[in-house]
Design a protein around this motif. Structure first.
Motif, short mmCIF file in Angstrom:
data_model
loop_
_atom_site.label_atom_id
_atom_site.label_comp_id
_atom_site.label_asym_id
_atom_site.label_seq_id
_atom_site.Cartn_x
_atom_site.Cartn_y
_atom_site.Cartn_z
N ASP A 424 0.82 -1.20 0.00
CA ASP A 424 0.00 0.00 0.00
C ASP A 424 0.86 1.26 0.00
N LEU A 425 1.89 1.29 0.85
CA LEU A 425 2.76 2.47 0.92
C LEU A 425 3.55 2.65 -0.37
N LEU A 426 4.02 1.56 -0.97
CA LEU A 426 4.76 1.66 -2.22
C LEU A 426 3.88 2.23 -3.32
N LEU A 427 2.64 1.76 -3.41
CA LEU A 427 1.73 2.27 -4.43
C LEU A 427 1.37 3.73 -4.19
N ARG A 428 1.17 4.10 -2.94
CA ARG A 428 0.81 5.48 -2.64
C ARG A 428 1.96 6.43 -2.91
N ALA A 429 3.19 6.03 -2.56
CA ALA A 429 4.35 6.89 -2.84
C ALA A 429 4.56 7.03 -4.34
N SER A 430 4.39 5.96 -5.10
CA SER A 430 4.55 6.03 -6.55
C SER A 430 3.48 6.93 -7.16
N SER A 431 2.26 6.82 -6.68
CA SER A 431 1.19 7.67 -7.18
C SER A 431 1.45 9.14 -6.86
N THR A 432 1.99 9.42 -5.68
CA THR A 432 2.29 10.80 -5.32
C THR A 432 3.39 11.37 -6.21
N LEU A 433 4.39 10.57 -6.55
CA LEU A 433 5.41 11.03 -7.49
C LEU A 433 4.80 11.40 -8.84
N GLY A 434 3.88 10.58 -9.32
CA GLY A 434 3.23 10.89 -10.59
C GLY A 434 2.41 12.18 -10.51
N SER A 435 1.72 12.39 -9.40
CA SER A 435 0.94 13.62 -9.25
C SER A 435 1.85 14.84 -9.22
N LEU A 436 3.00 14.72 -8.55
CA LEU A 436 3.94 15.84 -8.50
C LEU A 436 4.51 16.13 -9.88
N ALA A 437 4.82 15.09 -10.65
CA ALA A 437 5.35 15.30 -12.00
C ALA A 437 4.31 15.96 -12.89
N ARG A 438 3.07 15.52 -12.83
CA ARG A 438 2.04 16.14 -13.65
C ARG A 438 1.77 17.58 -13.22
N LEU A 439 1.87 17.86 -11.93
CA LEU A 439 1.67 19.23 -11.45
C LEU A 439 2.76 20.16 -11.97
N SER A 440 4.01 19.72 -11.93
CA SER A 440 5.10 20.57 -12.40
C SER A 440 5.04 20.79 -13.91
N LEU A 441 4.49 19.84 -14.66
CA LEU A 441 4.36 20.01 -16.11
C LEU A 441 3.19 20.91 -16.47
N SER A 442 2.12 20.84 -15.73
CA SER A 442 0.93 21.65 -16.06
C SER A 442 1.05 23.09 -15.59
N LEU A 443 1.79 23.35 -14.52
CA LEU A 443 1.96 24.71 -13.99
C LEU A 443 3.43 25.10 -14.15
N ARG A 444 3.73 25.78 -15.25
CA ARG A 444 5.10 26.15 -15.55
C ARG A 444 5.62 27.26 -14.64
N ASN A 445 4.72 28.04 -14.03
CA ASN A 445 5.16 29.15 -13.19
C ASN A 445 5.17 28.80 -11.71
N ILE A 446 5.03 27.51 -11.39
CA ILE A 446 5.05 27.12 -9.99
C ILE A 446 6.49 26.96 -9.53
N ALA A 447 6.76 27.38 -8.31
CA ALA A 447 8.11 27.27 -7.76
C ALA A 447 8.38 25.83 -7.32
N ILE A 448 9.59 25.38 -7.59
CA ILE A 448 10.02 24.05 -7.16
C ILE A 448 11.32 24.24 -6.38
N PRO A 449 11.26 24.34 -5.07
CA PRO A 449 12.48 24.55 -4.29
C PRO A 449 13.37 23.31 -4.31
N SER A 450 14.60 23.50 -3.88
CA SER A 450 15.57 22.40 -3.87
C SER A 450 15.15 21.29 -2.90
N SER A 451 14.40 21.66 -1.85
CA SER A 451 13.96 20.64 -0.89
C SER A 451 13.02 19.62 -1.55
N VAL A 452 12.24 20.08 -2.54
CA VAL A 452 11.36 19.15 -3.26
C VAL A 452 12.19 18.17 -4.08
#
Length: 549
Positions: A424-452
């Motif tokens: 369950d945790l492996l699937l949830r972490a993988s899904s969260t990575l995909g959501s973060l990747a899609r968010l960064s691609l759809s919002l080009r003006n969003i800040a992505i700090p080094s901590s991310v």
């Protein structure tokens, strides 16, 4: 003489070199500018534009540019699409056959493995048989015991992950045989023992966005077909259980409608009846706890007999009862003992039991919240013995709220829970990575700090380690860290704040500043260009006049 003197006293005026010229209407034009003044004005305008272009714009660009750390988007999408890891759960099954010679034991092992592979329809769940060894850790141990007068039988040990199998000596296969009733029986028992675990893992894969089932796929971890009634039961269990958390806070409360009882031996009861299970759950979850007693606590239902499910849902008086919220960020599980004369009607209790509620007629489970136990008590003190049934019921309900499987011995159920949580945790972490990747691609003006970026790198590292160690305690530890890092990266405060700062706000901020500054600069440059063009035309016209003369 006088006339000559007057002429001598008359001042002599020199002709001016900048005589005002008159236009066709007789109006006088201003004198022409000196070349030095023209050059000075051009230098001033040029200096302003150089300051803006070489100093102002770079400073503005540097101070207003949104920092976007480089993210491995392709690798993140591979995890989200299920291409980076195939969840496979290799489980070692140790076979202890002390009464058989080693060649016969190895032959029985091979036949049992073949029969098990033929029965297994979900190859992502590997059961690998091997002879028992003291140095090898196994998920389950099979102890074969010959009984001349007994038939084939199997039973799980309630205190340890051991499957006892008794067999008549005549059922042992010869070295030349290719089939065996004993091997088929052991394989069937193993499949039955791990059937619930396979169903739960297959259900997680089928409902996750990471590994969508595809028809005709050769993926060995593709979820097997689940019967509708099994899928419905697993869905209800998922809705009932709490979301995974590394730590839970347990609150034990005793409420009474009057002045008695006013004390209870809850600490001793927890240590005697519940703490052993909490100790076994320690590798998966940590627990903190507190207790409280509340007198003159009126329930939400005034009737002493609870006759409907509505009475059960309204019994908790959340407006007046001091129920503890989550403490320190950990989800709270409430266990309430109500001392009074309330009882549950048998018809309602049977409905609660069929829904997986309680084993007694005095309690019920509240999904994702906790449990309530009705305790008949009139004395001023509740001793440890009187709390035995409530604490055993709370222990059973705690396992249900944590999503523990219902079949098998307790050690086997807890090891199964560890593997289910890892998946369950492996699937949830993988899904969260995909959501973060899609968010960064759809919002080009969003800040992505080094901590991310650091959180994403840590997540993928622990996901790889968890994928390699699925089925063991190390897999759960790495999956837990990966899920926490992925959640922390996705909900970074500085990044989420940019979602609520659209471009319209930037225009509204810059226009009042650029208007008063930009208009004089632009108009000055335009006027200077016009004057330069006019002077150029005049020089061209003067040159043509000279050529004609």
């Amino acid at each position: 003489m006088a006339q000559s003197q007057a002429v001598a006293d008359t001042p002599v005026t020199q002709p001016s070199t900048q005589t005002p010229q008159a236009d066709q209407n007789g109006a006088k034009n201003p004198p022409p500018e000196k070349p030095a003044d023209v050059r000075r004005r051009g230098a001033v305008i040029l200096s302003f534009w150089l300051i803006v272009g070489l100093l102002g714009l770079p400073i503005w660009w540097y101070t207003t540019t949104i920092y976007r750390a480089n993210l491995p988007l392709d690798e993140m999408m591979e995890w989200a699409d299920g291409k980076a890891c195939r969840p496979v759960f290799p489980l070692r099954i140790a076979v202890q056959a002390a009464a058989l010679p080693e060649p016969e034991a190895n032959h029985l092992l091979r036949l049992t493995q073949h029969a098990l592979d033929d029965l297994n329809d979900f190859s992502g769940h590997h059961l690998r048989l091997e002879l028992f060894s003291e140095d090898t850790e196994s998920a389950l141990t099979i102890r074969l015991s010959p009984e001349p007068t007994a038939s084939l039988a199997a039973a799980l040990d309630p205190l340890q992950p051991v499957l006892h199998v008794t067999y008549p000596p005549s059922s042992v296969p010869s070295l030349s045989s290719s089939t065996s009733t004993l091997a088929t029986f052991v394989a069937t028992q193993l499949r039955s023992t791990f059937a619930e675990e396979q169903a739960v893992i297959s259900y997680l894969l089928s409902t996750s966005s990471v590994l969508p089932p595809t028809s005709g796929s050769s993926n060995p971890t593709e979820p097997r077909n689940i019967a509708p009634e099994v899928a419905d039961a697993l869905s209800k269990r998922t809705m009932r259980s709490l979301k995974y958390a590394p730590t839970y806070h347990l609150t034990f409360s005793m409420f009474t409608g009057g002045a008695a009882p006013s004390s209870w031996d809850i600490e001793a009861a927890i240590a005697q009846y519940m703490q052993p299970v909490l100790d076994v759950l320690a590798p998966i979850h940590n627990f903190t706890m507190d207790t409280q007693v509340q007198l003159y606590a009126t329930p939400g239902v005034q009737s002493p007999i609870l006759t409907s499910k509505q009475d059960l849902s309204s019994f908790i008086n959340a407006a007046e009862w001091p129920l503890s919220p989550s403490i320190g960020g950990a989800p709270t599980i409430n266990f309430i003992v109500y001392a009074g004369n309330q009882t549950i009607q048998s018809q309602v209790q049977s409905q609660v039991d069929n829904g997986g509620g309680s084993e007694t007629s005095q309690s019920w489970l509240i999904p994702q919240w906790g449990s309530v136990y009705l305790l008949p008590a009139d004395a001023s003190h509740v001793p440890t013995d009187s709390l035995r049934e409530p604490l055993l019921t709370f222990t059973s309900h705690l396992l249900a709220l944590l999503g523990t499987p219902t079949s098998g011995s307790l050690p086997l159920r807890l090891s199964t829970l560890s593997r289910i949580r890892s998946a369950d945790l492996l699937l949830r972490a993988s899904s969260t990575l995909g959501s973060l990747a899609r968010l960064s691609l759809s919002l080009r003006n969003i800040a992505i700090p080094s901590s991310v970026a650091e959180g994403v790198a840590s997540t993928m590292e622990h996901l790889r380690l968890a994928c390699d160690a699925l089925g063991g305690p190390e897999g759960l530890a790495h999956a837990r860290i990966a899920e926490a890092e992925a959640e922390r990266a996705f909900f970074e405060k500085s990044m989420v704040g940019q979602l609520y700062f659209p471009d319209e706000h930037k225009v509204a901020v810059y226009l009042p500043l650029l208007g008063p500054v930009g208009v004089p600069l632009v108009m000055g440059l335009v006027n200077e260009l016009k004057a330069w063009l006019r002077r150029r035309k005049e020089r061209a016209a003067a040159g043509s006049e000279k050529k004609k003369q």
